[in-house]
Design an enzyme around this catalytic site. Structure first.
Site, mmCIF file in Angstrom:
data_model
loop_
_atom_site.group_PDB
_atom_site.id
_atom_site.type_symbol
_atom_site.label_atom_id
_atom_site.label_comp_id
_atom_site.label_asym_id
_atom_site.label_seq_id
_atom_site.Cartn_x
_atom_site.Cartn_y
_atom_site.Cartn_z
ATOM 1 N N LEU A 1 42.187 44.405 41.681
ATOM 2 C CA LEU A 1 43.419 44.153 42.357
ATOM 3 C C LEU A 1 43.257 44.992 43.705
ATOM 4 C CD1 LEU A 1 45.798 44.465 39.410
ATOM 5 C CD2 LEU A 1 45.254 42.556 40.495
ATOM 6 N N ASP A 2 43.926 44.458 44.675
ATOM 7 C CA ASP A 2 43.848 45.212 46.106
ATOM 8 C C ASP A 2 44.700 46.333 45.954
ATOM 9 O OD1 ASP A 2 42.793 42.823 46.894
ATOM 10 O OD2 ASP A 2 44.753 42.091 48.045
#
Ligand code: URA
Length: 221
Positions: A84-85
């Site tokens: 996930l960013d």
């Protein structure tokens, strides 16, 4: 890192070459002279990733990373399944089971990832049509996504009026790029579901083991 630092030995000889193969039933593997053994059972857990943490198990620049939030002391082989960013929150699966992780990330497995996005501008159903049909991004066409505009109660984790986007690919910044492409840049992104797994009320920054039922579901889906 342990290997390239020369801290790993196999049958007493330093094994610094990445990709070195061992037979876990008969080779003796040690780290800093301590013999290590495979855990009896693979471990599966989910983390509610908060914003501001990199999805990596170590960062040379010392920035906060998800490794700090999961029990690596109990399970040294843990790693995240996908990423996930930095600013994305939500469900991140961790395991010590490399084969399963590889399989879950493989496009042929079609694992659905559900995101809720808070976006710029007021979105209409028509805006989302290209995403449902399969938009073309600069790295190629996306498979059709399932998208809908949520009611305030459904989107409460992110914003009063969120957009739900369900994809089964996992390209870099995919949801952000998809929504930007239809004129609604993402302000905040949250992942409440990964395949059959749901975050529910797990608090941000905390983790829990998967139940037997959940483990069975991700193994067989
Ligand atoms: N898509 C994105 O753009 N960012 C994420 O973190 C996950 C999916």
């Amino acid at each position: 890192n342990l290997m390239t630092a020369g801290r790993v030995t196999v049958n007493g000889k330093v094994a610094s070459e990445l990709g070195t193969k061992v037979d876990v039933d008969c080779d003796v593997i040690a780290v800093d002279g301590h013999v290590v053994k495979l855990a009896e059972h693979p471990v599966y857990l989910m983390l509610h990733k908060p914003a501001g943490y990199l999805t990596t198990m170590s960062d040379p620049k010392g920035r906060p990373c998800v490794a700090e939030l999961v029990p690596t002391d109990l399970h040294p082989g843990l790693f995240p399944v996908g990423r996930l960013d930095l600013d994305t929150t939500g469900l991140l699966l961790f395991t010590t089971d490399g084969d399963l992780a590889h399989e879950l990330l493989h496009p042929s497995r079609h694992v659905e990832k559900t995101y809720i996005a808070h976006v710029d501008g007021r979105v209409t159903g028509r805006d989302l049509m290209p995403l449902c049909q399969g938009i073309v991004l600069d790295d190629g066409p996306c498979q059709p996504a399932r998208c809908r505009i949520l009611k305030p109660a459904q989107a409460r984790a992110v914003c009063p009026r969120g957009i739900e986007v369900i994809i089964h690919e996992g390209r870099k910044n995919q949801v952000k790029r998809m929504l930007s492409a239809v004129g609604h840049p993402v302000i905040a992104l949250h992942r409440p579901r990964f395949g059959p797994l749901e975050l529910r009320d797990l608090a941000p920054g905390t983790w829990r083991y998967l139940t037997e039922h959940e483990t069975e579901q991700i193994r067989t889906r």
